[in-house]
Scaffold this active site. Structure first.
Site, mmCIF file in Angstrom:
data_model
loop_
_atom_site.group_PDB
_atom_site.id
_atom_site.type_symbol
_atom_site.label_atom_id
_atom_site.label_comp_id
_atom_site.label_asym_id
_atom_site.label_seq_id
_atom_site.Cartn_x
_atom_site.Cartn_y
_atom_site.Cartn_z
ATOM 1 N N THR A 114 0.855 -1.189 0.000
ATOM 2 C CA THR A 114 0.000 0.000 0.000
ATOM 3 C C THR A 114 0.888 1.235 0.000
ATOM 4 O O THR A 114 1.636 1.456 0.944
ATOM 5 C CB THR A 114 -0.920 0.012 1.228
ATOM 6 O OG1 THR A 114 -1.664 -1.199 1.271
ATOM 7 C CG2 THR A 114 -1.877 1.197 1.163
ATOM 8 N N LYS A 172 -0.194 5.187 9.235
ATOM 9 C CA LYS A 172 0.305 5.495 7.885
ATOM 10 C C LYS A 172 -0.840 5.504 6.882
ATOM 11 O O LYS A 172 -0.960 6.434 6.069
ATOM 12 C CB LYS A 172 1.349 4.457 7.475
ATOM 13 C CG LYS A 172 1.922 4.670 6.077
ATOM 14 C CD LYS A 172 2.427 3.371 5.458
ATOM 15 C CE LYS A 172 1.278 2.535 4.925
ATOM 16 N NZ LYS A 172 1.703 1.379 4.106
ATOM 17 N N LYS A 194 -7.611 0.511 -1.965
ATOM 18 C CA LYS A 194 -7.017 -0.088 -0.763
ATOM 19 C C LYS A 194 -6.980 0.907 0.391
ATOM 20 O O LYS A 194 -7.299 0.577 1.540
ATOM 21 C CB LYS A 194 -5.602 -0.596 -1.063
ATOM 22 C CG LYS A 194 -4.874 -1.157 0.151
ATOM 23 C CD LYS A 194 -5.574 -2.360 0.765
ATOM 24 C CE LYS A 194 -4.961 -2.778 2.100
ATOM 25 N NZ LYS A 194 -3.555 -3.195 1.997
#
Length: 291
Positions: A93, A238, A169
Site C-alpha cells: 500500500t 500510515k 485499498k
C-alpha cells in the site's frame, strides 16, 4: 517465468512461499537477510542487493511504505536495470502521489507496472486466500493472473490506472479503521453501564454486523489481545494519513479520517505502535475512565 520478490515481512514471506509452492522460479531479497532463509531452504535463490533482482521477468514488491519502495525500486538502480518488457507488480500500500510517479517512471524505462495491493492478514496470505485489488494495463493484468491465482482467492479489477487500486485499498483500510473505532467506542459505552464489552461485541458480530471484520476485530477487542500484531498500529496511522492525503488532493472531505489520525497518534504516544491496530480500543477505554 523468473520472479523477483522484494520485501519479506510477515505478509511478503507468506506470499513468496506460496509462489514457490506453485512452482515459480523465485529470487528473493529482504533488508534483513535472515528473513529469506526459510525460502532459500525451500528452493528460492537469495539476492544480496535489490538490484540483483533486475533479471526477473516479473518483479513483485511488498515493502512497508513509500520511502522503502522508493529506495528499493528506484534509488537502488533496480528499475533502471530491469529488462525492457519486464513487469513490476507492487502489492504493498503506497500513496497515490508515489503511484503516479512510479507509473510514469516505469513507462519511461519500458517496464510494465501494475498495482495489486491485497486484503488479508498473515494467516490469510499463508493460506493463499488474499483478495487482490488490481489496476493497470489489461494485457499486463492477464500476464499477472497466474501469479494472483497462486496468492489469492479473488482478483478485483479497478481500472487501467494503477493509482486507482491504491485509492481502493486506502479507502478500505480507512473503513476498517472506522469500524474498529466504532466498536471501541461502543464497547467503552456499554462497559460504563456495567455491561460486558465481550458480550456486546459478540452480539454485534452475530447480528447487525455479522461480517468477518467485525467478528475478527471484535474478538480481539473483547479479549484485549493486541499482540502479536496482525497489522501494526503504526501502519494503520500510515494508511489513515494516506487517506487524508488522497482526500486533500481530490478535494474530498474526510472528517472521520482526521479523528482517526488523532486517535492513532494518541495510541502511539502511549507506546502502542507495535500492537495490532485493534488497540485503538485502549484509547477509547482510557478516555472513558476504564482500566
Amino acid at each position: 517465468m523468473k520472479i523477483g520478490f522484494a520485501g519479506l515481512g510477515g505478509m511478503g514471506s507468506a506470499m513468496a512461499a506460496n509462489l514457490l509452492q506453485a512452482g515459480f522460479t523465485l529470487t528473493v531479497w529482504n533488508r534483513s537477510p535472515q528473513a529469506a532463509q526459510p525460502l532459500v531452504s525451500a528452493g528460492a535463490q537469495q539476492a544480496e542487493r535489490p538490484e540483483q533482482l533486475a533479471d526477473a521477468d516479473v518483479l513483485i514488491t511488498m515493502l512497508a511504505d513509500d520511502a522503502a519502495t522508493q529506495q528499493v525500486v528506484v534509488d537502488s538502480g533496480l528499475l533502471q536495470r530491469m529488462k525492457p518488457g519486464a513487469l513490476h507488480i507492487n502489492m504493498a500500500t503506497i500513496s497515490v502521489e508515489l503511484a503516479k510517479r512510479l507509473t510514469a517512471l516505469h513507462a519511461e524505462h519500458g517496464i510494465g507496472y501494475l498495482a495489486a495491493p491485497v486484503l488479508g492478514r498473515v494467516d490469510v496470505a499463508a493460506a493463499g486466500k488474499l483478495n487482490i485489488l488490481a489496476a493497470g494495463d489489461s494485457e499486463r493484468l492477464k500476464q499477472a493472473q497466474p501469479l494472483f491465482d497462486a496468492l489469492g482467492q479473488k482478483t478485483w479489477h479497478f481500472g487501467a490506472d494503477p493509482a486507482q487500486a491504491y485509492v481502493v485499498k486506502i479507502a478500505t483500510n480507512f473503513t476498517l479503521a472506522s469500524a474498529i473505532e466504532a466498536m471501541a467506542e461502543g464497547s467503552a459505552l456499554v462497559r460504563n453501564y456495567g455491561v460486558s464489552g465481550a458480550d456486546y461485541l459478540q452480539m454485534l458480530g452475530g447480528t447487525v454486523f455479522a461480517a468477518p471484520a467485525y467478528q475478527g476485530y471484535g474478538a480481539l477487542i473483547a479479549a484485549e489481545k493486541y499482540s502479536p500484531a496482525g497489522f501494526r498500529l503504526a501502519l494503520g496511522l500510515k494508511d489513515v494519513g494516506l487517506a487524508l492525503a488522497a482526500g486533500a488532493d481530490s478535494h474530498t472531505p474526510m472528517p472521520f479520517a482526521g479523528v482517526l489520525k488523532d486517535n492513532f497518534l494518541d495510541a502511539m504516544a502511549q507506546g502502542d505502535a507495535d500492537l495490532d491496530w485493534a488497540a485503538l480500543a485502549k484509547v477509547a477505554a482510557r478516555r472513558a475512565g476504564l482500566k
